[in-house]
Structures are given as C-alpha cells and as structure tokens.
Design a protein around this motif. Structure first.
Motif, PDB file in Angstrom:
ATOM      1  N   ARG A   1      59.380  12.320   1.934  1.00  0.00           N
ATOM      2  CA  ARG A   1      58.680  10.814   1.406  1.00  0.00           C
ATOM      3  C   ARG A   1      57.617  10.622   2.461  1.00  0.00           C
ATOM      4  N   LEU A   2      57.673  10.822   3.714  1.00  0.00           N
ATOM      5  CA  LEU A   2      56.489  10.637   4.544  1.00  0.00           C
ATOM      6  C   LEU A   2      55.426  11.518   4.089  1.00  0.00           C
ATOM      7  N   ASN A   3      55.659  12.797   3.727  1.00  0.00           N
ATOM      8  CA  ASN A   3      54.603  13.748   3.249  1.00  0.00           C
ATOM      9  C   ASN A   3      53.999  13.386   1.972  1.00  0.00           C
ATOM     10  N   GLN A   4      54.836  12.749   1.182  1.00  0.00           N
ATOM     11  CA  GLN A   4      54.227  12.110  -0.062  1.00  0.00           C
ATOM     12  C   GLN A   4      53.349  11.018   0.061  1.00  0.00           C
ATOM     13  N   ALA A   5      53.563  10.189   1.030  1.00  0.00           N
ATOM     14  CA  ALA A   5      52.715   9.126   1.462  1.00  0.00           C
ATOM     15  C   ALA A   5      51.510   9.384   2.316  1.00  0.00           C
TER      16      ALA A   5
ATOM     17  N   GLN B   1      54.099  12.253  17.406  1.00  0.00           N
ATOM     18  CA  GLN B   1      55.621  11.979  17.278  1.00  0.00           C
ATOM     19  C   GLN B   1      55.719  10.362  17.004  1.00  0.00           C
ATOM     20  N   ILE B   2      56.416  10.026  16.083  1.00  0.00           N
ATOM     21  CA  ILE B   2      56.536   8.755  15.870  1.00  0.00           C
ATOM     22  C   ILE B   2      58.106   8.657  15.455  1.00  0.00           C
ATOM     23  N   ARG B   3      58.666   7.532  16.191  1.00  0.00           N
ATOM     24  CA  ARG B   3      60.350   6.822  16.044  1.00  0.00           C
ATOM     25  C   ARG B   3      59.939   5.706  15.301  1.00  0.00           C
TER      26      ARG B   3
ATOM     27  N   GLN C   1      47.042   5.751  14.511  1.00  0.00           N
ATOM     28  CA  GLN C   1      47.317   4.647  13.711  1.00  0.00           C
ATOM     29  C   GLN C   1      47.732   4.977  12.247  1.00  0.00           C
ATOM     30  N   GLU C   2      47.135   6.191  11.742  1.00  0.00           N
ATOM     31  CA  GLU C   2      47.364   6.684  10.282  1.00  0.00           C
ATOM     32  C   GLU C   2      48.909   7.156  10.235  1.00  0.00           C
ATOM     33  N   ALA C   3      49.501   7.553  11.390  1.00  0.00           N
ATOM     34  CA  ALA C   3      51.006   7.943  11.353  1.00  0.00           C
ATOM     35  C   ALA C   3      51.858   6.849  11.304  1.00  0.00           C
ATOM     36  N   VAL C   4      51.649   5.820  11.805  1.00  0.00           N
ATOM     37  CA  VAL C   4      52.128   4.360  11.799  1.00  0.00           C
ATOM     38  C   VAL C   4      51.889   3.716  10.473  1.00  0.00           C
TER      39      VAL C   4
ATOM     40  N   PRO D   1      57.713  14.538  13.589  1.00  0.00           N
ATOM     41  CA  PRO D   1      56.364  14.611  13.986  1.00  0.00           C
ATOM     42  C   PRO D   1      55.399  14.357  12.515  1.00  0.00           C
ATOM     43  N   MET D   2      54.203  13.894  12.776  1.00  0.00           N
ATOM     44  CA  MET D   2      53.376  13.720  11.571  1.00  0.00           C
ATOM     45  C   MET D   2      52.061  14.573  12.087  1.00  0.00           C
ATOM     46  N   VAL D   3      52.155  15.887  11.444  1.00  0.00           N
ATOM     47  CA  VAL D   3      51.079  16.674  11.547  1.00  0.00           C
ATOM     48  C   VAL D   3      49.797  16.570  10.769  1.00  0.00           C
ATOM     49  N   PHE D   4      48.810  16.428  11.436  1.00  0.00           N
ATOM     50  CA  PHE D   4      47.419  16.310  10.914  1.00  0.00           C
ATOM     51  C   PHE D   4      46.720  17.560  11.018  1.00  0.00           C
TER      52      PHE D   4
END
Length: 125
Positions: A36-40, A57-59, A84-87, A112-115
C-alpha cells in the motif's frame, strides 16, 4: 529492542512479542502494508531534478481501524525532501489493512522507504 520493535537485516520490520504461530500472518501483513505504501509513493519533483536518492526508515502505529498514527522518521535519508515525502506517503494511504487479531491495540511497524531514480534524474520512475 526496548522500543517494542525488531528490525531485520534488510530494514523490513516485524513487531516483537508475536504469539506462537502468528509469525507468518504478521509477515504477510507487513508485506501488504509495504504494498500500500508503494502504491501511494511519489518521487518529489525537486529531488528528482537534483538527482537525490536515499532510504528513509519510517516508523508508525497502525490503529485497530487501519489508520496511521505517530509517524516518525527513525533514520534519515540525509535529504529533507525525501524524508518529508516518506512521512507524506504514509499520510496519503487511505487505510492500511486491519492489524492481525493478536494486536487489538494496533501495531507499530517500521519500514524502509527507498527513493531510487531509474535512468537518471530526468527520467520518470
């Protein structure tokens, strides 16, 4: 560790104190959260133009109704734009899957949010 969360070598997370037999169900749940995170996910335009890449890394806490709460960056990508984009990405998801029944108060997850740019900064991901 003392924050109630264990982190795997690849940065993916699992909740600690998993009841017996709940590990596979929890793994599938975390995979659905990541999907779901990857879709958004969006790549910030300015970060793309500047060729910025990184992993944040986001919690966050997923409440019993599937809404996210207490979103925080636990390891920066060293780019404020990407952090900021990860949040913002977590906030963009309109409802995560309902936590497994072993977690009636919700669940704390860390992912992890990988950019990473594909083909250079002027190419679209």
């Amino acid at each position: 560790n003392s924050d109630g969360y264990n982190q795997g070598d690849d940065g993916s997370g699992q909740a600690s104190h998993v009841p017996a037999g709940g590990g596979e169900r929890l793994k599938l749940y975390i995979e659905e959260v990541k999907a779901r995170l990857n879709q958004a996910k969006r790549y910030p335009r300015l970060a793309r133009l500047q060729g910025l890449e990184g992993t944040t890394q986001i919690r966050f806490h997923i409440m019993p109704d599937g809404e996210a709460d207490k979103i925080e960056v636990v390891r920066s990508s060293r780019s404020e734009l990407l952090d900021q984009e990860a949040v913002a990405n977590v906030k963009r998801v309109k409802g995560f899957p309902i936590p497994p029944e072993e977690f009636p108060q919700g669940i704390l997850v860390q992912v992890p949010m990988v950019f990473k740019l594909k083909g250079g900064p002027d190419m679209r991901d």
